[in-house]
Design an enzyme around this catalytic site. Structure first.
Site, PDB file in Angstrom:
ATOM      1  N   ASP A  55      -2.501   3.224  -8.591  1.00 50.77           N
ATOM      2  CA  ASP A  55      -2.692   3.087  -7.140  1.00 50.77           C
ATOM      3  C   ASP A  55      -2.039   1.782  -6.688  1.00 50.77           C
ATOM      4  O   ASP A  55      -1.442   1.078  -7.503  1.00 50.77           O
ATOM      5  CB  ASP A  55      -4.182   3.145  -6.764  1.00 50.77           C
ATOM      6  CG  ASP A  55      -4.385   3.781  -5.391  1.00 50.77           C
ATOM      7  OD1 ASP A  55      -3.780   3.298  -4.424  1.00 50.77           O
ATOM      8  OD2 ASP A  55      -5.147   4.768  -5.294  1.00 50.77           O
TER       9      ASP A  55
ATOM     10  N   HIS B 224       0.550   5.308  -2.332  1.00 55.08           N
ATOM     11  CA  HIS B 224      -0.364   4.578  -3.226  1.00 55.08           C
ATOM     12  C   HIS B 224       0.363   4.092  -4.478  1.00 55.08           C
ATOM     13  O   HIS B 224      -0.144   4.216  -5.592  1.00 55.08           O
ATOM     14  CB  HIS B 224      -1.556   5.472  -3.609  1.00 55.08           C
ATOM     15  CG  HIS B 224      -2.525   5.669  -2.480  1.00 55.08           C
ATOM     16  ND1 HIS B 224      -3.352   4.670  -2.022  1.00 55.08           N
ATOM     17  CD2 HIS B 224      -2.777   6.742  -1.694  1.00 55.08           C
ATOM     18  CE1 HIS B 224      -4.088   5.123  -1.015  1.00 55.08           C
ATOM     19  NE2 HIS B 224      -3.752   6.379  -0.785  1.00 55.08           N
TER      20      HIS B 224
ATOM     21  N   GLU C 189      -2.232  10.418   1.783  1.00 56.10           N
ATOM     22  CA  GLU C 189      -2.048   9.162   2.507  1.00 56.10           C
ATOM     23  C   GLU C 189      -0.703   8.493   2.217  1.00 56.10           C
ATOM     24  O   GLU C 189      -0.646   7.339   1.805  1.00 56.10           O
ATOM     25  CB  GLU C 189      -3.195   8.203   2.146  1.00 56.10           C
ATOM     26  CG  GLU C 189      -4.549   8.777   2.521  1.00 56.10           C
ATOM     27  CD  GLU C 189      -5.715   7.865   2.143  1.00 56.10           C
ATOM     28  OE1 GLU C 189      -6.673   7.802   2.905  1.00 56.10           O
ATOM     29  OE2 GLU C 189      -5.668   7.217   1.065  1.00 56.10           O
TER      30      GLU C 189
HETATM   31  C1  ACM Z   1      -8.512  10.228  -0.932  1.00 55.16           C
HETATM   32  O1  ACM Z   1      -9.700   9.951  -0.792  1.00 55.16           O
HETATM   33  N1  ACM Z   1      -7.569   9.521  -0.320  1.00 55.16           N
HETATM   34  C2  ACM Z   1      -8.087  11.333  -1.765  1.00 55.16           C
END
Ligand code: ACM
Length: 505
Positions: free
Chosen positions: A188, A249, A313
Site C-alpha cells: 500500500d 495505493h 481508489e
Molecule cells: C477499501 O476499503 N478501499 C477496499
C-alpha cells in the site's frame, strides 16, 4: 396445556445450557439421552491415521489438554474421542462437512476430507472446553456443513506492520472459527511488506517510512517468513490470498522505483498520512515488466488459486496528464481512463491466467469493463457485487457497514476516522452476503463474505485483538451457519459461555 407449551419451549433452551456450545452454530444438533462422562480421563484415537490426520489429532490434543480450563487427565485406557476419515465423496457439501456422534461410550468425529475432520475437531474442542457441566457432555448427534464457501478475513499490514507471530495467532483464530481465507494486504502507500528478490529496494526503501518525529517505522516479511506462514495456514485449512495493489495505493513501490510513476522526476517519499494518494502506477512497459516480475515471485510463494490485485481508489489525474497513458488510450481505442484501468488490470490478469491464477479485485473494477473470470470483492456496499453477478462474475461480499472491523464496535470506543460508523456485534451477526435484489439464478455467484481490518488506526496487537473480538465470532456464524436458524439471543448466550468471550479486550 399451558404447562406443556412452557415445557416444550424450555427444552431447546435447556439443551443449549446443557452444553452444546459451538460457534459457528452447526447445521443440525439433536440432543440424545445420556451423557459422555470422562471423569476418569480422556484419550484421542484414530485407526489408520495418515500424516495429515495425525497432525489434526495432535492439534485437538493441544486444544484440549493445553487449555488451562480443561483439567481432565490424558488417558488412553479410558473414554475416547475417535476420529474417522470416511471414503471420499463427490458431494461438495460434505467437502467441508463433518458429523459428531456423542454417546455414553465415545465421541465419534467423521468426515470425508481432512478439512472436514479438522472442522469436526474444532467443534469437539469447543464442546468440551465450553461445557458448563463437570466432566461430561450430553449425548448428541451433530451434522454440520457451511452455508458459504468463502469465509474470509483480511488484514492490512501496510499502514501498521504486524510480526509473523501475530499473523499466526490471527490464522489460529480464523481456524478455530472455521473461517477459510486469510486475505493478506501486503502492499500500500505507506509500506511494501513482501520481499521481492528482483527488486530489493521495495523493502530496503519501500518498507520504511520516516515519521514526523524523524523515527523510522516499518518492517517486512522475508520470503522465508512467507513460506513459513503459508505452511502454517495450510496445515490449518486457511488459504492465503496475497494482495498486491494496482494501479493505486502504490506510493511505497513508487518511492523505491520512481520510474513506476508517470511523473518520475518529481520527488518521491512514502506518505505518513492516510487517505487516497494521487501518484499511481504509470501504464508503461517498465511498470508491466515490473508487475510480471513481482508476480512471478508472488505466485511461487503462494500456492493458492487466487491473487488479489486491488483496483480500488485509483485517482486518474496523473493518467490524464501523462503522455504515456494518453498514447495508450489512443492506441487501444479506449474511451477514457476508467477503461485504461480495465486494460491495465486485464493485462496483468491475462498474464496470471497463464500461471493458473484467478484474480480478485475491489468493487471499483466494475467501472471500466469486466473480464469474465475476475472475482469482484464488493466493499463500498453490495452494489458493485450485484452489478458483477448480473454480468456473470463471481462475487465476495464485504460491504463496509457490516464488515469493516477497523470501525468502532461500541459507542464508547474511540472513532478512528470520521467515516467510520459504529459496527456492533449484533450488526455483524445479521450480515447476509446475499443481496435481496439479486435474481435467484445469479445467487450462486455470491461465494460468501469477508471481514476487513484496515490498520491506519490500529498500531498494536492489543488494539488489533480488541477490533476483531468478538465480532469475528459473529462473522463466522453469518458465513457458516444456516440463516434460517438465526437467533441473536441464542448466539449471545453461546458466546458468553465460550472461550472466545474472554478474548475480547
Ligand atoms: C477499501 O476499503 N478501499 C477496499
Amino acid at each position: 396445556m399451558r404447562l406443556v407449551v412452557i415445557f416444550l419451549t424450555l427444552v431447546p433452551l435447556f439443551s443449549i445450557a446443557q452444553g452444546i456450545e459451538i460457534i459457528p452454530k452447526p447445521a443440525q444438533v439433536e440432543i440424545k439421552s445420556g451423557f459422555f462422562n470422562y471423569s476418569k480421563g480422556l484419550g484421542i484415537k484414530m485407526d489408520e491415521a495418515d500424516e495429515e490426520s495425525t497432525f489434526i489429532m495432535k492439534q485437538l490434543a493441544t486444544s484440549l489438554f493445553g487449555n488451562k480450563h480443561f483439567k481432565t487427565p490424558v488417558s488412553q485406557n479410558e473414554k475416547k474421542i475417535v476420529l474417522q476419515l470416511l471414503a471420499a465423496n463427490a458431494d461438495s457439501v460434505t467437502d467441508e462437512g463433518y458429523r459428531i456422534g456423542v454417546s455414553p461410550d465415545s465421541v465419534l468425529i467423521q468426515a470425508h476430507t481432512h478439512r472436514g475432520l479438522s472442522y469436526g475437531c474444532q467443534s469437539v474442542a469447543q464442546l468440551f472446553i465450553n461445557s458448563s457441566l463437570t466432566n461430561q457432555i450430553p449425548s448428541a448427534e451433530i451434522n454440520d456443513h457451511p452455508q458459504y464457501k468463502w469465509r474470509g478475513m483480511e488484514l492490512d499490514v501496510c499502514r501498521h506492520f504486524f510480526p509473523k507471530e501475530v499473523i499466526k495467532q490471527y490464522i489460529d483464530l480464523l481456524a478455530e472459527l472455521k473461517m477459510n481465507v486469510f486475505h493478506w494486504h501486503l502492499t500500500d502507500d505507506q509500506g511494501w511488506r513482501i520481499e521481492i528478490k528482483k527488486y530489493p529496494k521495495l523493502t530496503e526503501v519501500g518498507a520504511w517510512r520516516t515519521e514526523k518525529d524523524g523515527t523510522k517505522y516499518g518492517g517486512f516479511y522475508t520470503q522465508e517468513d512467507i513460506k513459513e506462514i503459508v505452511t502454517y495456514a495450510n496445515e490449518r485449512y486457511v488459504a492465503i490470498v496475497p494482495e498486491i495493489e494496482l494501479p493505486g495505493h502504490s506510493s511505497a513501490a513508487i518511492a523505491a522505483y520512481p520510474e513506476l510513476s508517470c511523473n518520475a522526476n518529481e520527488p518521491k517519499t512514502i506518505p505518513i498520512t492516510w487517505g487516497i494518494k494521487p501518484d499511481i502506477y504509470c501504464p508503461s512497459d517498465f511498470t508491466f515488466q515490473f508487475l510480471h516480475d513481482v508476480l512471478d515471485e508472488v505466485y511461487e510463494l503462494f500456492p493458492g488459486k487466487y491473487i488479489h490485485l486491488g483496483g480500488d481508489e485509483a485517482p486518474k489525474k496523473a493518467w490524464k496528464k501523462s503522455y504515456v497513458a494518453q498514447a495508450l488510450i489512443k492506441q487501444e481505442h479506449l474511451k477514457n481512463e476508467e477503461e485504461l484501468q480495465h486494460y491495465f488490470l486485464r493485462k496483468v490478469e491475462d498474464y496470471l491466467a497463464t500461471k493458473n491464477k484467478t484474480v480478485i479485485g475491489w468493487g471499483e473494477i466494475v467501472k471500466g469493463g469486466l473480464s469474465d473470470s475476475v472475482i469482484v470483492m464488493s466493499w463500498l456496499s453490495k452494489h458493485a457485487g450485484v452489478k458483477a453477478a448480473e454480468h456473470g462474475n463471481r462475487v465476495i461480499m464485504t460491504p463496509r457497514l457490516f464488515c469493516y472491523f477497523d470501525y468502532p464496535q461500541k459507542i464508547t470506543d474511540k472513532r478512528g476516522a470520521w467515516y467510520m460508523t459504529n459496527l456492533s456485534v449484533r450488526k455483524v451477526y445479521h450480515f447476509n452476503p446475499l443481496p435481496k435484489s439479486l435474481r435467484e439464478e445469479k445467487q450462486r455467484l455470491i461465494l460468501g463474505g469477508q471481514a476487513n481490518v484496515w490498520t491506519e488506526h490500529i498500531a498494536t496487537e492489543k488494539q488489533l485483538l480488541h477490533q476483531i473480538m468478538p465480532r469475528l465470532t459473529a462473522m463466522s456464524e453469518a458465513l457458516w451457519s444456516n440463516p434460517a436458524l438465526k437467533d441473536y439471543e441464542d448466539f449471545k448466550e453461546r458466546l458468553s459461555n465460550s472461550s472466545f468471550f474472554s478474548q475480547q479486550q
